[in-house]
Design a protein around this motif. Structure first.
Motif, PDB file in Angstrom:
ATOM      1  N   ARG A 387      14.130 -35.435   8.592  1.00  8.61           N
ATOM      2  CA  ARG A 387      13.777 -34.594   7.435  1.00  8.61           C
ATOM      3  C   ARG A 387      12.610 -33.671   7.777  1.00  8.61           C
ATOM      4  NH1 ARG A 387      10.507 -33.888   3.150  1.00  8.61           N
ATOM      5  NH2 ARG A 387      11.462 -33.349   1.126  1.00  8.61           N
ATOM      6  N   VAL A 388      11.613 -34.222   8.483  1.00  7.43           N
ATOM      7  CA  VAL A 388      10.468 -33.412   8.897  1.00  7.43           C
ATOM      8  C   VAL A 388      10.934 -32.229   9.755  1.00  7.43           C
ATOM      9  CG1 VAL A 388       8.360 -33.389  10.294  1.00  7.43           C
ATOM     10  CG2 VAL A 388       8.804 -35.295   8.725  1.00  7.43           C
ATOM     11  N   ALA A 389      11.875 -32.476  10.655  1.00  6.92           N
ATOM     12  CA  ALA A 389      12.408 -31.414  11.516  1.00  6.92           C
ATOM     13  C   ALA A 389      13.104 -30.343  10.681  1.00  6.92           C
ATOM     14  CB  ALA A 389      13.378 -31.998  12.535  1.00  6.92           C
ATOM     15  N   LEU A 390      13.844 -30.780   9.644  1.00  9.73           N
ATOM     16  CA  LEU A 390      14.516 -29.824   8.758  1.00  9.73           C
ATOM     17  C   LEU A 390      13.501 -28.974   7.992  1.00  9.73           C
ATOM     18  CD1 LEU A 390      17.414 -32.003   7.261  1.00  9.73           C
ATOM     19  CD2 LEU A 390      17.636 -30.094   8.864  1.00  9.73           C
ATOM     20  N   VAL A 391      12.422 -29.604   7.513  1.00 10.16           N
ATOM     21  CA  VAL A 391      11.389 -28.877   6.761  1.00 10.16           C
ATOM     22  C   VAL A 391      10.722 -27.835   7.655  1.00 10.16           C
ATOM     23  CG1 VAL A 391       9.163 -29.086   5.611  1.00 10.16           C
ATOM     24  CG2 VAL A 391      10.982 -30.729   5.115  1.00 10.16           C
ATOM     25  N   ARG A 392      10.400 -28.262   8.897  1.00  6.60           N
ATOM     26  CA  ARG A 392       9.766 -27.311   9.824  1.00  6.60           C
ATOM     27  C   ARG A 392      10.692 -26.139  10.139  1.00  6.60           C
ATOM     28  NH1 ARG A 392       7.109 -31.728  14.017  1.00  6.60           N
ATOM     29  NH2 ARG A 392       5.255 -32.238  12.735  1.00  6.60           N
ATOM     30  N   ALA A 393      11.941 -26.444  10.342  1.00  4.35           N
ATOM     31  CA  ALA A 393      12.917 -25.389  10.634  1.00  4.35           C
ATOM     32  C   ALA A 393      13.062 -24.441   9.444  1.00  4.35           C
ATOM     33  CB  ALA A 393      14.269 -26.013  10.986  1.00  4.35           C
ATOM     34  N   LYS A 394      13.012 -24.997   8.224  1.00  7.48           N
ATOM     35  CA  LYS A 394      13.139 -24.161   7.026  1.00  7.48           C
ATOM     36  C   LYS A 394      11.931 -23.234   6.889  1.00  7.48           C
ATOM     37  CE  LYS A 394      13.587 -24.166   2.015  1.00  7.48           C
ATOM     38  NZ  LYS A 394      13.621 -24.959   0.769  1.00  7.48           N
ATOM     39  N   ILE A 395      10.731 -23.772   7.184  1.00 10.33           N
ATOM     40  CA  ILE A 395       9.522 -22.937   7.097  1.00 10.33           C
ATOM     41  C   ILE A 395       9.629 -21.762   8.055  1.00 10.33           C
ATOM     42  CG2 ILE A 395       7.039 -22.897   7.574  1.00 10.33           C
ATOM     43  CD1 ILE A 395       6.971 -25.838   6.582  1.00 10.33           C
ATOM     44  N   ALA A 396      10.068 -22.046   9.286  1.00 10.56           N
ATOM     45  CA  ALA A 396      10.194 -20.986  10.295  1.00 10.56           C
ATOM     46  C   ALA A 396      11.246 -19.961   9.875  1.00 10.56           C
ATOM     47  CB  ALA A 396      10.553 -21.599  11.647  1.00 10.56           C
TER      48      ALA A 396
END
Length: 466
Positions: A387-396
């Motif tokens: 989930r953390v990886a998805l959030v970071r990818a969404k921010i980028a």
């Protein structure tokens, strides 16, 4: 008994007050033979009845009584006008209104030396002085009414960078040798890269976070990149000039088919020969010879020649020139409006926006699924690595999405500019010239004199005589 009656029936002093109550006049009616003279007490009583209280000329009143001056008006009182204060103001010791367009000389030639993009100051130079406000003084009408003066208002200290301010906030001096400009009430002094001669292999390539000024030529192979403007006093050869704002090339460009001039602002040059030119703002020059030019605004060839010979010239908003082509029928192409390149940019920007939006939507859905799964199993999934990886990818990708939106907004502004674009050739259009507006094309087969190329109401590309 008759004397008492005569004094009682005698006409009284006449007092007249001006409409703005700043002047009072008195006239004593003519006395008859058996009338007693006017007294000072009688006059003051009349003045009091008229409501006159201020600015009385007492010496004059005494003289009037002494002379028994009757039959005409005397100015017996004057009010005091209010004197408005003066607001504080700054006195600037530099040019705050730079000339950003060339001057046309009486003979029709263009003076590119009149363009002034950069104002230079020296370290320690007084760039501004503050003059404190002067307070006004109130006034008074003849009837004793206060006339309020406008107060002189102070100004806050100047803001910006690159200067020192005296302790009393009155004197501002430059901290460095550099360029000074003023925007929205802020003074900014920043370094300037100056070359007091040619920019050549001895100086090397220039990449500067500010304005660049070359007082000589830019020789073949040299690259200049500036986050500000670029000004070249001499000739630019087969080199690369890039600026984040405007470019001024007073001596013109001899590109030798290898030169490149690019500006995110406007470009001014004496001439362009065998060079690639790009500008987000307008372009002004005397002539183009075998150039490839792309302009997101308007191109004006306003010198004696004002000619476009050979190459391809594209300007979204419009083109104005004296001559198109030459008597050798050299192939010359001009394009305005919504050309193929602009349409490609619009399509690419919109496709990119859709792709990035699709990725953001998928990432958002993935995060949502994680959160729903956590609720079902009653566990905290916020620290789950996936989930953390998805959030970071969404921010980028959200950052990319904002960039894509700005691109789409920008190209749509260009589409608005393209509406109603036209081409004005004030003297001659030679055979061999190709004229395009939007997707419509005319190949000129016969010599034309002074024409305006436009799209008419029937959506046809036509030539109208100027």
């Amino acid at each position: 008994m008759a004397d008492v009656k005569a004094k009682k029936d005698r006409k009284k002093p006449v007092i007249r007050v001006s409409y703005n109550e700043m002047e009072a006049f008195m006239m004593l009616p003519m006395l008859e033979e058996d009338d007693e003279p006017y007294t000072l007490e009688e006059i003051y009583a009349a003045i009091d009845r008229a409501g006159v209280k201020s600015g009385l000329k007492t010496d004059l009143l005494e003289q009037i009584v002494k002379d028994q001056s009757c039959g005409y008006e005397h100015l017996i009182a004057e009010g005091e006008e209010a004197v408005d204060g003066i607001d504080g103001y700054f006195e600037y010791n530099f040019n705050t209104d730079l000339n950003r367009r060339p001057t046309i000389r009486p003979d029709g030639s263009v003076d590119y030396w009149s363009i002034h993009l950069v104002e230079i100051v020296e370290e320690g130079q007084v760039v501004a002085m503050y003059h404190e406000p002067i307070q006004g003084s109130n006034g008074m009408s003849v009837k004793g009414k206060l006339r309020k003066a406008k107060r002189g208002r102070p100004l806050p200290p100047l803001k910006g960078k690159g200067f020192n301010r005296s302790e009393d906030n009155l004197v501002y001096t430059s901290q460095m040798d550099g360029k000074i400009d003023m925007k929205n009430g802020r003074i900014n002094i920043v370094p300037v890269y100056e070359v007091y001669g040619n920019a050549d292999l001895s100086t090397g390539n220039i990449d500067f976070n500010g304005d660049v000024i070359v007082h000589g030529n830019v020789t073949t192979g040299v690259s200049i990149k500036a986050q500000g403007s670029v000004t070249v006093d001499g000739v630019v050869e087969a080199s690369s000039i890039e600026a984040n704002t405007d470019i001024v090339l007073r001596g013109g460009v001899l590109g030798k088919k290898r030169g490149k001039v690019m500006a995110k602002g406007c470009i001014y040059a004496k001439f362009f020969e065998y060079v690639n030119v790009e500008a987000c703002g307008f372009i002004e020059a005397d002539s183009f010879l075998d150039c490839n030019v792309y302009c997101e605004d308007e191109i004006k060839l306003n010198g004696k020649k004002g000619s476009i010979i050979g190459g391809r010239i594209e300007a979204i908003k419009g083109i104005t020139a004296n001559c198109l082509g030459n008597d050798s029928y050299k192939k010359t192409a001009v394009q305005v409006g919504m050309g193929i390149e602009l349409l490609k940019r619009v399509n690419n920007a919109e496709n990119e926006l859709q792709e990035v939006q699709s990725i953001v939507d998928k990432l958002t859905e993935g995060i949502k699924q994680f959160d729903e799964l956590g609720k079902e199993k009653n566990i905290d999934v916020k620290k789950d690595e996936r989930r953390v990886a998805l959030v970071r990818a969404k921010i980028a990708k959200t950052a990319d999405l904002n960039v894509s939106k700005e691109k789409v907004e920008y190209v749509h502004k260009l589409l608005e500019k393209a509406k109603g674009a036209d081409i004005k050739i004030t003297k001659k259009v030679y055979p061999g010239s190709t004229v395009s507006i939007d997707s419509l094309v005319i190949v000129v087969k016969d010599e034309q004199n002074g024409v305006n190329f436009v799209i008419n109401e029937e959506n046809n590309l036509v030539m109208y005589p100027l």
